[in-house]
Enzyme design. Structure first.
Site, PDB file in Angstrom:
ATOM      1  N   HIS A 259       0.825  -1.219   0.000  1.00 23.24           N
ATOM      2  CA  HIS A 259       0.000   0.000   0.000  1.00 23.24           C
ATOM      3  C   HIS A 259       0.847   1.251   0.000  1.00 23.24           C
ATOM      4  CE1 HIS A 259      -3.776  -2.072   1.677  1.00 23.24           C
ATOM      5  NE2 HIS A 259      -4.024  -1.620   0.470  1.00 23.24           N
TER       6      HIS A 259
ATOM      7  N   GLU B 116      -9.024  -9.529 -23.501  1.00 25.58           N
ATOM      8  CA  GLU B 116      -7.994  -9.836 -22.505  1.00 25.58           C
ATOM      9  C   GLU B 116      -7.784 -11.337 -22.346  1.00 25.58           C
ATOM     10  OE1 GLU B 116      -9.180  -8.067 -18.756  1.00 25.58           O
ATOM     11  OE2 GLU B 116     -11.283  -8.570 -19.065  1.00 25.58           O
TER      12      GLU B 116
ATOM     13  N   ASP C 201      -4.307  -8.475 -18.354  1.00 24.14           N
ATOM     14  CA  ASP C 201      -4.714  -9.880 -18.347  1.00 24.14           C
ATOM     15  C   ASP C 201      -4.280 -10.600 -19.619  1.00 24.14           C
ATOM     16  OD1 ASP C 201      -5.999 -10.577 -15.903  1.00 24.14           O
ATOM     17  OD2 ASP C 201      -7.595  -9.168 -16.411  1.00 24.14           O
TER      18      ASP C 201
ATOM     19  N   CYS D 206      -6.546  -0.317 -22.610  1.00 23.02           N
ATOM     20  CA  CYS D 206      -6.727   0.285 -21.278  1.00 23.02           C
ATOM     21  C   CYS D 206      -5.901  -0.425 -20.214  1.00 23.02           C
ATOM     22  CB  CYS D 206      -8.207   0.335 -20.891  1.00 23.02           C
ATOM     23  SG  CYS D 206      -8.962  -1.272 -20.719  1.00 23.02           S
TER      24      CYS D 206
HETATM   25  C1  PEP Z   1      -6.560  -5.416 -18.037  1.00 18.63           C
HETATM   26  O1  PEP Z   1      -6.689  -6.618 -17.792  1.00 18.63           O
HETATM   27  O2  PEP Z   1      -5.661  -4.948 -18.755  1.00 18.63           O
HETATM   28  C2  PEP Z   1      -7.494  -4.441 -17.448  1.00 18.63           C
HETATM   29  C3  PEP Z   1      -7.514  -3.176 -17.826  1.00 18.63           C
HETATM   30  O3  PEP Z   1      -8.329  -4.887 -16.500  1.00 18.63           O
HETATM   31  P1  PEP Z   1      -7.928  -5.166 -14.966  1.00 18.63           P
HETATM   32  O4  PEP Z   1      -6.533  -4.625 -14.768  1.00 18.63           O
HETATM   33  O5  PEP Z   1      -8.956  -4.468 -14.170  1.00 18.63           O
HETATM   34  O6  PEP Z   1      -7.995  -6.640 -14.890  1.00 18.63           O
HETATM   35 MG    MG Z   2      -8.474  -7.399 -16.860  1.00 21.43          MG
END
Ligand code: PEP
Ligand code: MG
Length: 574
Positions: free
Chosen positions: A189, A429, A453, A500
């Protein structure tokens, strides 16, 4: 003396060391006379009460800036009130006649030793929260004051055994040049909070507190994870220049924050904002063209009961109103994997990342899924809502989710409740859907590549497990080839595609992504100015030839070398 640690946040600093003693006097094993038992029991109760008061204050002050940070202190209050700990400490005082401070120290030690041995870094790093609470209780027991990171007189380099979450929230960050610790993981954290402040951090410098002295001169190169104690004058000169350049660069980056995002050849690149649930995230709304992903699972995380349809409606509406006509991609909840929530009982799974997670969990809990979809459809009246499905593995997943959405819309219509039009898209993903991106692109309105992911599933390397971090490599040529296929598939269909995951704000990867045909990126607020600056230096034609060179690489090291060479050459051109 030159020492090496793990860099947790980049930057260079020269200054004097401030030893932060969050470790107060170590209690000694003490057996008290029977007549003192009651007074030790009472003192323990009043120390607990004091601790809860202090934590309440910390929670309130952190909460004003970011509710997510306030959650840390809610967790600390829970530790103070932990049932087992609160049976054990009084029992040790009453039955064994241990002094109260020794009982606190030892009972917490037992919990800490179990946590520290856990192979899961996310659990073992929570040990610092127990350490933080133990320190607080002992400090209050001895009636001593905190060593005061909130009251620094001049800029210093903080050195501590471990930076605790309360230190990170409390510290006067404008006076902290760098942070050095003996222990602490990259995902603790405290490291996450301090990193958000843009302070250079080096963790895991063995025996540092025995080697360093309060007030001693040091240079810190957190880009390389190096600390030099008592540097000679030429090193001081050299690193002062680097530190000045680092601070200058930080200022220059900030000037890009409110600029529109265009490449040097005037191509518009859309900047999306990744948000969870915080007002701090929304404060950056004016610097983004859209919301690239709203991770709604955070609505479920902080509570014991599931968020109701109306409660969700209010949250989604707030974000939509804030963004006006700009697209807001709201992802249906992605619970499971590393994200468990107290409001849902989930059976233990051997491989939670490969288990009943996200969309799969929604399909197996149709009531919960429908509640969220209804809230989203109703909120869509307030703005430009794009609904995104996480963890889609097949075309069937898409079709099944669409049926849920149609039924929820039909229900609302029947009930006479107003709802708005939405676009439906998917996270890419999971490799199985990435490989079929050309077909998926025909089924949906848009997609966003979740590289966090995608990389873990493609490389078969747990994104949370530091033991396999060398295998989790977003620069793996297979990952880059797959990203290219997905971008091409969606561009050919004329459907929006973005990235993203963290790779979308990796400064070295951005020219490559643009060269692969990407025009939309989404990221955390803190990454926006630096990303905009890199894009402002890109020429699409150059990025395309860079992408060609990268696609010809056969190892991740080759990919990195090509990208590093390119970003260095851009720096010299600038
Ligand atoms: C990802 O998997 O890249 C993503 C944006 O989702 P999270 O990090 O929330 O799994
Ligand atoms: Mg993800």
């Amino acid at each position: 003396m030159k020492l090496q640690g793990k860099s947790a946040a980049p930057g260079v600093a020269v200054g004097s060391i401030f030893i932060h003693s969050n470790y107060i006097k170590q209690p000694k094993e003490t057996i008290i006379p029977a007549g003192e038992v009651d007074s030790h029991l009472n003192q323990y109760l009043s120390v607990k009460k004091e601790a809860l008061k202090e934590l309440e204050k910390l929670q309130l002050s952190a909460g004003k800036k970011d509710p997510k940070k306030a959650v840390i202190f809610i967790a600390h209050k829970e530790i103070v009130e932990d049932v087992i700990i609160n049976e054990e400490i009084p029992a040790k005082i009453k039955n064994e006649h241990w002094s109260g401070d020794w009982a606190i120290c030892q009972v917490y030690e037992t919990v800490l030793s179990v946590l520290k041995k856990t192979p899961d870094p996310l659990i073992s790093e929570r040990a610092s929260d127990f350490e933080d609470v133990r320190t607080l209780l002992l400090r209050l027991w001895y009636g001593s004051k905190n060593s005061g990171l909130g009251n620094l007189k001049e800029p210093v380099i903080i050195a501590a055994k471990e930076l605790l979450p309360s230190d990170a929230v409390n510290m006067e960050k404008d006076k902290v040049l760098a942070i050095l610790t003996e222990t602490g993981g990259l995902t603790s954290h405290a490291a996450i909070i301090a990193k958000g402040y843009g302070i250079p951090i080096i963790l895991g410098i063995p025996g540092f507190l025995e080697k360093a002295k309060h007030g001693q001169l040091a240079v810190v190169d957190a880009n390389e994870g190096i600390v030099i104690l008592d540097p000679d004058s030429s090193s001081v000169e050299e690193y002062k220049k680097k530190a000045d350049a680092f601070l200058q660069d930080k200022k220059d980056i900030e000037t890009y924050l409110d600029k529109e995002c265009y490449t040097a050849c005037a191509v518009k690149i859309d900047i999306g904002l990744n948000i969870s649930n915080t007002d701090e995230d929304l404060a950056a709304a004016q610097y983004a063209d859209s919301v690239g992903v709203f991770r709604t699972e955070f609505l479920y995380m902080e509570k014991d009961i599931l968020p109701s349809e109306d409660e969700q409606f209010i949250h989604y509406s707030k974000v939509l109103e804030c963004f006006g006509d700009r697209p807001v991609i709201i992802r249906t909840m992605d619970i499971g994997g590393d994200k468990n929530v107290p409001c849902m009982t989930m059976p233990r799974e051997d491989n939670p990342f490969l288990g009943n997670r996200a969309l799969r969990l929604c399909f197996s809990n149709p009531g919960i899924f429908t509640t969220q979809i209804r809230a989203l459809l109703r909120a869509a009246v307030q703005g430009n809502l794009w609904l995104m499905l996480p963890m889609v593995a097949s075309i069937n997943d898409i079709r099944k989710a669409k049926e849920f959405i149609s039924s929820a819309a039909a229900e609302l219509k029947k009930e006479g409740k107003p709802f708005g039009k939405i676009k439906i898209g998917i996270m890419i993903e999971i490799p199985s859907i990435a490989i079929m991106a050309d077909l998926a692109a025909k089924e949906v309105d848009f997609a966003s590549i979740g590289t966090n992911d995608l990389c873990q599933y493609l490389c078969a390397a747990d994104r949370m497990n530091s033991e396999v971090e060398d295998y989790y490599d977003p620069y793996h040529p297979a990952h880059i080839k797959l990203i290219k296929e997905v971008i091409t598939a969606f561009n050919s269909e004329g459907k929006p595609i973005s990235v993203c995951g963290e790779f979308g704000s990796d400064l070295m990867a951005i020219p490559l992504l643009i060269g692969l045909g990407l025009h939309k990126l989404s990221m955390n607020a803190s990454a926006i100015p630096a990303v905009k600056r890199v894009i402002a230096g890109c020429i699409v034609k150059d990025c395309e030839s860079l992408a060609e060179r990268v696609l010809a690489c056969i190892t991740a090291d080759e990919v990195k070398a090509v990208l590093l060479g390119y970003s260095k050459s851009r720096m010299h051109d600038a």
